[in-house]
Design a protein around this motif. Structure first.
Motif, PDB file in Angstrom:
ATOM      1  N   LEU A 191      -9.524  48.831   2.531  1.00  0.00           N
ATOM      2  CA  LEU A 191      -9.140  47.564   2.254  1.00  0.00           C
ATOM      3  C   LEU A 191      -9.950  47.175   0.912  1.00  0.00           C
ATOM      4  CD1 LEU A 191      -8.407  44.819   3.367  1.00  0.00           C
ATOM      5  CD2 LEU A 191     -10.544  44.531   4.446  1.00  0.00           C
ATOM      6  N   ALA A 192     -11.077  47.699   0.855  1.00  0.00           N
ATOM      7  CA  ALA A 192     -11.793  47.396  -0.371  1.00  0.00           C
ATOM      8  C   ALA A 192     -10.974  47.583  -1.616  1.00  0.00           C
ATOM      9  CB  ALA A 192     -13.223  48.136  -0.428  1.00  0.00           C
ATOM     10  N   ALA A 193     -10.331  48.973  -1.795  1.00  0.00           N
ATOM     11  CA  ALA A 193      -9.366  49.336  -2.458  1.00  0.00           C
ATOM     12  C   ALA A 193      -8.222  48.272  -2.780  1.00  0.00           C
ATOM     13  CB  ALA A 193      -8.893  50.770  -2.444  1.00  0.00           C
ATOM     14  N   ASP A 220      -5.204  56.453  -2.032  1.00  0.00           N
ATOM     15  CA  ASP A 220      -4.099  56.062  -2.921  1.00  0.00           C
ATOM     16  C   ASP A 220      -4.168  56.875  -4.107  1.00  0.00           C
ATOM     17  OD1 ASP A 220      -1.556  55.115  -3.451  1.00  0.00           O
ATOM     18  OD2 ASP A 220      -2.097  53.102  -4.229  1.00  0.00           O
ATOM     19  N   GLY A 221      -4.779  57.936  -4.209  1.00  0.00           N
ATOM     20  CA  GLY A 221      -5.118  58.892  -5.365  1.00  0.00           C
ATOM     21  C   GLY A 221      -6.050  58.504  -6.374  1.00  0.00           C
ATOM     22  N   PRO A 225      -8.307  56.249  11.165  1.00  0.00           N
ATOM     23  CA  PRO A 225      -7.041  55.851  10.301  1.00  0.00           C
ATOM     24  C   PRO A 225      -7.529  55.278   8.998  1.00  0.00           C
ATOM     25  CG  PRO A 225      -7.065  55.420  12.697  1.00  0.00           C
ATOM     26  CD  PRO A 225      -8.387  55.598  12.291  1.00  0.00           C
ATOM     27  N   ARG A 226      -6.601  55.497   8.119  1.00  0.00           N
ATOM     28  CA  ARG A 226      -6.710  55.146   6.647  1.00  0.00           C
ATOM     29  C   ARG A 226      -5.846  53.827   6.530  1.00  0.00           C
ATOM     30  NH1 ARG A 226     -11.241  56.552   4.666  1.00  0.00           N
ATOM     31  NH2 ARG A 226     -10.200  56.575   2.700  1.00  0.00           N
ATOM     32  N   GLU A 234       0.000  49.442   9.167  1.00  0.00           N
ATOM     33  CA  GLU A 234       0.334  49.531   7.706  1.00  0.00           C
ATOM     34  C   GLU A 234      -0.090  50.917   7.650  1.00  0.00           C
ATOM     35  OE1 GLU A 234      -2.412  49.532   3.777  1.00  0.00           O
ATOM     36  OE2 GLU A 234      -2.775  47.946   5.265  1.00  0.00           O
ATOM     37  N   GLU A 235       1.101  51.692   7.045  1.00  0.00           N
ATOM     38  CA  GLU A 235       1.032  53.211   6.832  1.00  0.00           C
ATOM     39  C   GLU A 235       0.035  53.520   5.869  1.00  0.00           C
ATOM     40  OE1 GLU A 235       2.631  55.428   8.548  1.00  0.00           O
ATOM     41  OE2 GLU A 235       4.060  54.275   9.560  1.00  0.00           O
ATOM     42  N   ASP A 236      -0.616  54.999   6.032  1.00  0.00           N
ATOM     43  CA  ASP A 236      -1.398  55.548   5.062  1.00  0.00           C
ATOM     44  C   ASP A 236      -0.688  55.653   3.774  1.00  0.00           C
ATOM     45  OD1 ASP A 236      -3.450  58.863   5.051  1.00  0.00           O
ATOM     46  OD2 ASP A 236      -3.582  56.840   3.787  1.00  0.00           O
ATOM     47  N   ALA A 237      -1.486  55.233   2.532  1.00  0.00           N
ATOM     48  CA  ALA A 237      -1.104  55.559   1.557  1.00  0.00           C
ATOM     49  C   ALA A 237      -0.979  56.910   0.938  1.00  0.00           C
ATOM     50  CB  ALA A 237      -1.760  54.662   0.425  1.00  0.00           C
TER      51      ALA A 237
END
Length: 382
Positions: free
Chosen positions: A67-69, A104-105, A336-337, A379-382
Motif C-alpha cells: 500500500l505504501a508503494a 512490483d520489482g 498476502p501482498r 487485488e492480485e499480487d504485482a
C-alpha cells in the motif's frame, strides 16, 4: 551536520539498537539520525502516510509495503547507486525476510530485524521444549504454558496454523478460509485458550516473555513455555531479566515447522525525506553485516541477515537464538501482498480473540471474515 529524523518502536530490540547505531554513524559520517519511538501496536497497524510526512527513516512492518508503494510514500532503495549492496543483502537473506520489503520489482526496505512466531521455554524449569501439539496441550493442562493471544497475536497464530496445514489464509483472491480448512485450526486454538491463563487473551509476546523470565507462578504450576510467540533475543541474553529464555522452532504440525507467520521489522526511507541520499546511505549502513553483528546487536537489536544469524559470537551470547529458530524462519509464511491486507488483518484480528473468548462463534468469524475478504482482498499480487 546533516540531521535526519527516524521513527521506530518501543523496545530495546527496536529503539536502543537504532540509537546506538545512529551515534556510531554520526561519528563516522557526520550525518545524525534522531530516533523517536511508537508502541508495538502502532508499529503493527498505524498508517504510514502521516509518518512519512514527518520522518526521513521509518522502521516498519513489511505488510505495509504494497500500500505504501502504491501511494508513493516510500522511496525505492534500488536505482540510486546502491544496487551492488542490495544484491549482496538479497543473497544474505534469512528466508523471505529481505524479499518481503520488495514490491512490483522495487526494494522499499531492508530486513534489519528478522522474526517469525517461534517457541520459547525456560530451560531451568523445562529442559526440553515440546516437539508437537499434543505435548503442548498436556503441558498446558499442568498450568505451565503461556500464549500471547491479544487480537494481532491471535491472528498470527491462526495464520501460522493454517499455513502449517498447507491452507494459508487468503490463498484464493477474495476468500478467507473455508469451513473445512478453518475447523482444525480453530479447534486447536480453542483447546489452547482453555488451558492458559485468561490474561493471555490480552497479552503480546513481550508480556509473555516478561512473565516467563520472571518469578511469577500460576496455581500449582510454574510457567515454563509458550508455543507461538515472536522471538526476542534480548530475553536469551545473560542479565537482561532474572531468568534467561531459550527460543526454538515451533511445535511440529502437518508440514513440520513450516508456515510460521513472518514478522520482523525493516528500515525504509520516506519519499519525502529531506536528504534522500543520506537517508538511503544510513539504511544500507545499518543493514550491513559489520553493523548488524556489532553495535546494532550489542545494543539490543535482533539482526535480520544470515551473516549475523550464523555468527558464533551472537549465538553464544543469545543461547543459540538464531540457530535454534533458523528452520522456522527459513520456512516462514509471508502474508498476502495486497494493498487491502492491512485493513483485513486489523479488522479480523479482534474477531479472532472474541471467538476464543466465546463472544463470537466459529461460524460468525468465518462469515464476517469471508465477507470482508470478498471486499478488500481482491487485488492480485504485482
Amino acid at each position: 551536520m546533516t540531521t535526519l529524523r527516524g521513527i521506530t518502536w518501543e523496545h530495546p530490540r527496536g529503539y536502543d539498537c537504532q540509537v546506538a547505531a545512529a551515534k556510531e554513524h554520526a561519528r563516522l559520517t557526520g550525518v545524525e539520525v534522531q530516533w523517536d519511538l511508537r508502541s508495538l501496536q502502532a508499529f503493527a497497524d498505524e498508517p504510514l502516510a502521516d509518518l512519512t510526512a514527518r520522518y526521513d527513516l521509518l522502521v516498519i512492518d513489511h505488510p505495509h509495503v504494497p500500500l505504501a508503494a502504491a501511494e508513493g510514500l516510500l522511496a525505492p532503495l534500488d536505482g540510486a547507486g546502491h544496487d551492488d549492496q542490495l544484491a549482496a543483502l538479497a543473497a544474505d537473506a534469512v528466508g523471505a525476510s529481505h524479499a518481503s520489503y520488495a514490491h512490483d520489482g522495487r526494494q522499499y526496505g531492508l530486513a534489519t530485524d528478522s522474526a517469525a512466531q517461534v517457541a520459547v521455554h525456560r530451560p531451568d524449569l523445562l529442559p526440553t521444549a515440546p516437539s508437537g501439539w499434543e505435548e503442548v496441550l498436556e503441558l498446558a493442562e499442568e498450568g505451565r504454558v503461556l500464549w500471547p493471544a491479544k487480537p494481532i497475536d491471535a491472528w498470527s497464530t491462526l495464520a501460522t496454523l493454517a499455513a502449517n496445514r498447507g491452507t494459508p489464509v487468503a490463498a484464493r483472491p477474495g476468500e478467507f478460509l473455508s469451513a473445512e480448512e478453518a475447523a482444525p485450526v480453530l479447534d486447536l486454538m480453542h483447546r489452547l485458550a482453555e488451558r492458559v491463563p485468561e490474561w493471555c487473551l490480552a497479552a503480546n509476546p513481550i508480556e509473555v516473555a516478561e512473565a516467563l523470565a520472571g518469578d511469577r507462578t500460576d496455581g500449582e504450576g510454574r510457567w515454563a513455555y509458550a508455543p507461538l510467540a515472536y522471538g526476542y533475543t534480548n530475553y536469551s541474553r545473560s542479565g537482561f531479566r532474572t531468568h534467561r529464555l531459550k527460543y526454538v522452532d515451533i511445535p511440529a504440525g502437518p508440514r513440520g515447522v513450516a508456515g510460521s507467520q513472518l514478522g520482523g521489522a525493516g528500515v525504509a526511507v520516506s519519499a519525502r525525506a529531506g536528504d534522500l541520499d543520506a537517508a538511503r546511505a544510513y539504511a544500507l549502513w545499518v543493514a550491513s553485516p559489520e553493523v548488524q553483528s556489532g553495535v546494532y546487536y550489542d545494543a539490543g537489536g535482533q539482526p535480520g541477515y544470515a551473516s549475523s544469524w550464523d555468527d558464533d559470537r551472537l549465538n553464544e551470547d543469545s543461547w543459540d537464538f538464531f540457530r535454534g529458530t533458523r528452520q522456522t524462519l527459513e520456512q516462514a509464511w509471508v502474508r498476502p501482498r495486497t494493498a487491502g491486507y492491512i485493513e483485513f488483518q486489523d479488522t479480523v484480528s479482534p474477531w479472532v480473540t472474541a471467538t476464543l473468548r466465546g463472544e463470537l462463534t466459529d461460524e460468525d468469524l468465518l462469515r464476517r471474515a469471508g465477507e470482508l475478504a470478498a471486499r478488500v482482498l481482491v487485488e492480485e499480487d504485482a
